[in-house]
Design an enzyme around this catalytic site. Structure first.
Site, short mmCIF file in Angstrom:
data_model
loop_
_atom_site.label_atom_id
_atom_site.label_comp_id
_atom_site.label_asym_id
_atom_site.label_seq_id
_atom_site.Cartn_x
_atom_site.Cartn_y
_atom_site.Cartn_z
N HIS A 275 3.04 -1.36 0.31
CA HIS A 275 4.00 -2.44 0.57
C HIS A 275 3.46 -3.82 0.23
O HIS A 275 4.17 -4.81 0.40
CB HIS A 275 4.39 -2.42 2.05
CG HIS A 275 3.25 -2.70 2.99
ND1 HIS A 275 2.17 -1.86 3.10
CD2 HIS A 275 3.02 -3.72 3.83
CE1 HIS A 275 1.32 -2.35 3.99
NE2 HIS A 275 1.81 -3.48 4.44
N CYS A 276 2.23 -3.93 -0.27
CA CYS A 276 1.64 -5.24 -0.51
C CYS A 276 1.25 -5.49 -1.96
O CYS A 276 1.80 -6.38 -2.61
CB CYS A 276 0.40 -5.43 0.38
SG CYS A 276 0.78 -5.69 2.12
N ILE A 277 0.30 -4.74 -2.47
CA ILE A 277 -0.33 -5.09 -3.75
C ILE A 277 0.66 -5.07 -4.92
O ILE A 277 0.58 -5.93 -5.79
CB ILE A 277 -1.54 -4.18 -4.03
CG1 ILE A 277 -2.54 -4.29 -2.87
CG2 ILE A 277 -2.24 -4.59 -5.32
CD1 ILE A 277 -3.75 -3.41 -3.03
#
Length: 445
Positions: A275-277
């Protein structure tokens, strides 16, 4: 310091403060557990009634997160989950842990943050602290959330209510660093908001890192993940170069990381997930355009990482053709590992989903095996794959596939079985080598 801020901090210290966690997923549940460990009462909010019912029944919602403290909190009245947003006036602090995905055009989708802020604005009372934890671009808390709350209530941030930003730093499946073990960056809209948020998180985690503003705290989160995205792009590109030279990138990295300074190991793979990178860098590139600044370095890294699934499928097709002497179209491929990282059930933005779609777009048939994901859950980007079931990993099932593509290196997977019975193994994670396996059917991609 205002009397309301002093009163809030005193309640944190004597553990009588009540926390509301909005969004009971991979970030919200661990945050609630951190508060429960400190004897703090938590009200969890979520729009998904089925999830709320599951949590209130004490049933596991995320495989790697134990429910013991939730069950205990349900029994002693220190925890409950609800879909009733009218109860948002009850907690002294509301911590927002909702998704911040990208739109189809790779622009920030802050609809979850906006809707949550609007719901809070309908019930906000004087003295409450509101903290955004979701990853976003610098300026969101100050430029987006504050006007919504002030206009809805007529109250003023920093005087009547308090607003802060503290980015989540979750790493699903990491047994060494849980929520309470990771330092927490905190930025406030004014000194009182900062003091309140700092006191609250100091009660939950090993250490806080106060910064000068909410925008600075927002920038810290983006910087952390852009750093990772850029370095992963670098090793993904080096992998292509070294492979052409007959050099094993994994051997290079293992040797390079013996240097005790000036080098940090990053590893190649079939693409970015989580969900981030894959998402965070685009939040900054989008915001940078407001200031007429081109983030060419970040965008290039994003391009390299986005291309990796295509490169992997190209390599897979080439090997099916050259080693098995058959057309890729019509071949049967087993993708091993659907989660975006090892030993978790989290399939958000997983490159394995893209790999399956690319394989099938070229006329081949694709199935998957993942011990943590019995069936593919519905997602916005890969809805056509929903409900497909994991294929059992047996000698008989492996015999029915032309090739096995290792996309995620779960520890529970029997790689010895794969190597023994697969006609062709294409390994994107170096899993076979790490398990001491070698053979003429194993290829790295």
């Amino acid at each position: 310091m205002a009397q309301a801020a002093q009163h809030f901090i005193a309640r944190v210290r004597d553990r009588s403060v009540v926390i509301g966690v909005v969004g009971l997923g991979y970030v919200g549940i661990p945050l609630a557990l951190a508060a429960l460990r400190q004897g703090i009462r938590v009200v969890g909010f979520d729009i998904d009634q089925a999830r709320v019912d599951q949590i209130n029944a004490g049933r596991e919602t995320i495989k790697h997160i134990p429910m013991d403290l939730i069950v205990e909190g349900l029994a002693n009245g220190r925890f409950e989950a609800t879909t009733d947003f009218d109860r948002m006036a009850e907690p002294d602090a509301l911590l927002i842990c909702v998704p911040t995905p990208l739109s189809r055009h790779r622009e920030p989708d802050l609809s979850y943050v906006v809707k949550t802020t609007q719901e809070i604005g309908k019930r906000l009372r004087k003295g409450q602290l509101v903290v955004l934890e979701s990853t976003t671009y610098p300026g969101t808390t100050d430029e987006l959330m504050r006007p919504i709350l002030e206009q809805a209530t007529g109250l003023a941030s920093g005087t009547d209510f308090y607003l802060a930003y503290s980015p989540e730093r979750e790493d699903p499946g990491n047994a060494q660093f849980g929520t309470s073990d990771i330092p927490k960056v905190v930025g406030g809209d004014g000194p009182d908001a900062l003091a309140m948020a700092d006191a609250l998180y100091a009660a939950l985690v090993v250490r806080t890192v106060p910064v000068s503003s909410t925008a600075t705290a927002e920038a810290v989160k983006l910087t952390e993940n852009i750093f990772r995205a850029v370095n992963i792009a670098l090793v993904n590109e080096l992998k292509q170069v070294y492979a052409a030279m007959g050099i094993d990138i994994w051997e290079v990295i293992d040797a390079a990381k013996t240097k005790p300074f000036g080098f940090m190991p990053f590893y190649p793979g079939p693409g970015l997930g989580g969900h981030c990178i894959p998402i965070d860098p685009f939040y900054l590139t989008w915001k940078a355009r407001e200031f007429d600044i081109a983030t060419r370095f970040i965008e290039l890294a994003g391009q390299i990482n986005t291309e990796m699934p295509y490169r992997v499928v190209d390599r897979l097709a080439e090997l099916v053709d050259s080693r098995l002497r058959r057309s890729f179209s019509g071949s049967r491929i087993l993708v091993v590992g659907l989660a975006y990282k090892k030993n978790v059930e989290d399939m958000r933005e997983s490159p394995a989903l893209k790999l399956i779609e690319l394989i099938e777009s070229r006329g081949a048939q694709a199935a998957y095996h993942d011990p943590h994901i019995p069936a593919i859950r519905k997602s916005r980007k890969h809805g056509a794959l929903a409900a497909r079931a994991s294929t059992p990993l047996t000698a008989e099932s492996l015999a029915g596939f032309d090739a096995v593509l290792i996309a995620t290196d779960h520890d529970e997977v029997d790689y010895t079985l794969i190597v023994a019975h697969a006609k062709l193994v294409v390994d994107t994670r170096n899993a076979c080598a790490r398990h001491g396996l070698a053979g003429e059917t194993i290829f790295k991609a």
